[in-house]
Design an enzyme around this catalytic site. Sequence first.
Site, PDB file in Angstrom:
ATOM      1  N   LYS A  32       0.842  -1.191   0.000  1.00 31.83           N
ATOM      2  CA  LYS A  32       0.000   0.000   0.000  1.00 31.83           C
ATOM      3  C   LYS A  32       0.880   1.244   0.000  1.00 31.83           C
ATOM      4  CE  LYS A  32      -2.323   1.592   3.685  1.00 31.83           C
ATOM      5  NZ  LYS A  32      -2.063   3.069   3.771  1.00 31.83           N
ATOM      6  N   ASP A  59      -3.368   4.303  -2.026  1.00 33.19           N
ATOM      7  CA  ASP A  59      -4.332   4.724  -1.019  1.00 33.19           C
ATOM      8  C   ASP A  59      -4.313   6.249  -0.872  1.00 33.19           C
ATOM      9  OD1 ASP A  59      -6.023   4.842   1.202  1.00 33.19           O
ATOM     10  OD2 ASP A  59      -4.419   4.354   2.625  1.00 33.19           O
ATOM     11  N   LYS A  61      -7.397   8.073  -1.164  1.00 32.35           N
ATOM     12  CA  LYS A  61      -8.709   8.445  -0.616  1.00 32.35           C
ATOM     13  C   LYS A  61      -9.271   9.711  -1.272  1.00 32.35           C
ATOM     14  CE  LYS A  61      -7.678   6.544   3.997  1.00 32.35           C
ATOM     15  NZ  LYS A  61      -6.216   6.278   3.832  1.00 32.35           N
ATOM     16  N   HIS A  63     -11.512  12.577  -2.606  1.00 34.49           N
ATOM     17  CA  HIS A  63     -12.793  13.114  -2.123  1.00 34.49           C
ATOM     18  C   HIS A  63     -12.902  14.544  -2.634  1.00 34.49           C
ATOM     19  CE1 HIS A  63     -15.666  13.773   1.572  1.00 34.49           C
ATOM     20  NE2 HIS A  63     -16.195  14.167   0.430  1.00 34.49           N
ATOM     21  N   ASP A  64     -13.667  14.729  -3.707  1.00 36.08           N
ATOM     22  CA  ASP A  64     -13.812  16.051  -4.320  1.00 36.08           C
ATOM     23  C   ASP A  64     -15.057  16.018  -5.185  1.00 36.08           C
ATOM     24  OD1 ASP A  64     -13.186  18.670  -5.424  1.00 36.08           O
ATOM     25  OD2 ASP A  64     -11.098  18.264  -4.908  1.00 36.08           O
ATOM     26  N   PRO A  66     -17.345  15.453  -8.447  1.00 34.66           N
ATOM     27  CA  PRO A  66     -17.235  14.331  -9.389  1.00 34.66           C
ATOM     28  C   PRO A  66     -16.290  14.580 -10.554  1.00 34.66           C
ATOM     29  CG  PRO A  66     -19.504  14.585  -8.699  1.00 34.66           C
ATOM     30  CD  PRO A  66     -18.762  15.743  -8.114  1.00 34.66           C
ATOM     31  N   THR A  68     -13.646  16.507 -10.835  1.00 35.74           N
ATOM     32  CA  THR A  68     -12.246  16.496 -10.412  1.00 35.74           C
ATOM     33  C   THR A  68     -11.773  15.083 -10.130  1.00 35.74           C
ATOM     34  OG1 THR A  68     -12.384  18.727  -9.490  1.00 35.74           O
ATOM     35  CG2 THR A  68     -10.636  17.311  -8.637  1.00 35.74           C
ATOM     36  N   THR A 120     -10.863   3.356  10.551  1.00 38.20           N
ATOM     37  CA  THR A 120     -10.761   2.503  11.737  1.00 38.20           C
ATOM     38  C   THR A 120     -10.211   3.262  12.941  1.00 38.20           C
ATOM     39  OG1 THR A 120      -8.664   1.673  10.822  1.00 38.20           O
ATOM     40  CG2 THR A 120     -10.609   0.297  10.536  1.00 38.20           C
ATOM     41  N   GLY A 211       0.335  -2.475   8.809  1.00 36.57           N
ATOM     42  CA  GLY A 211       1.383  -1.471   8.701  1.00 36.57           C
ATOM     43  C   GLY A 211       2.437  -1.622   9.760  1.00 36.57           C
ATOM     44  N   ARG A 212       2.301  -0.842  10.836  1.00 36.16           N
ATOM     45  CA  ARG A 212       3.332  -0.767  11.862  1.00 36.16           C
ATOM     46  C   ARG A 212       3.657  -2.103  12.511  1.00 36.16           C
ATOM     47  NH1 ARG A 212       0.447   4.449  14.419  1.00 36.16           N
ATOM     48  NH2 ARG A 212      -1.257   3.510  13.241  1.00 36.16           N
TER      49      ARG A 212
END
Length: 238
Positions: A32, A59, A61, A63-64, A66, A68, A120, A211-212
């Site tokens: 990722k 990843d 994400k 969000h704008d 449509p 764009t 999450t 991840g971590r």
Amino acid sequence: MKKPLIIALDFPGKKEVNHFLQRFENEKLFLKVGMELFYQEGPSIVYDLKEQGHEIFLDLKLHDIPNTVKSAMKRLAGLGCDMVNVHAAGGRAMMEAAREGLEEGRTGKRPSCIAVTQLTSTSEQQMKSEQLIPVSLNESVLHYANLAKEAGLDGVVCSSFEAREINSRLGSSFLTVTPGIRLLSDDSGDQKRVATPEFARAEGASAIVVGRSITREANPFEKYIQCKQSWEGVLNEA
């Protein structure tokens, strides 16, 4: 689609990524690439990792509005990623535009496009007080998942706790990609709704993102194998 374990490359740059991946020798991974790494290195990091034979979940994400998001997805479609995402809160029209952009911009197979439901790191109390969403966290996630399905997306990002009901309502082919994965011995960090790989598997998650719990380990390959075996049901955690 196989059920991958996706490693979150939460590193500041290419140098740190290369140092990390050296520990895995010739292992082909599902990786990722998030905002920090992509904003530092740009598309070249995706090209480099694909040349090494890895699968990539980009990843960002989106969000704008449509138009764009559609234009951005047309650009991202040419990078060769295997999976990309948007925020479901952007609405059905935006998600439809994201899929259309991927279709128009792809040169080969279209990347899977999934929608983030609720992070999450978000608790139900936080969602209600800061997002002013009056329903339960579970209801919010299910609503966003259904909206993503109606928009023609391939799945959602959700916690392991919602995966079973999403699968039941929307079908097992609708992807449930679940971050917030920790082994029992790991610290939960800033995540609120954490789960073990075994729990995610039992709940029918399509993929887990770790991840971590792997990247911060002295021996990340050993921890990766431990997580992978737990995810695949090869061993039981103590």
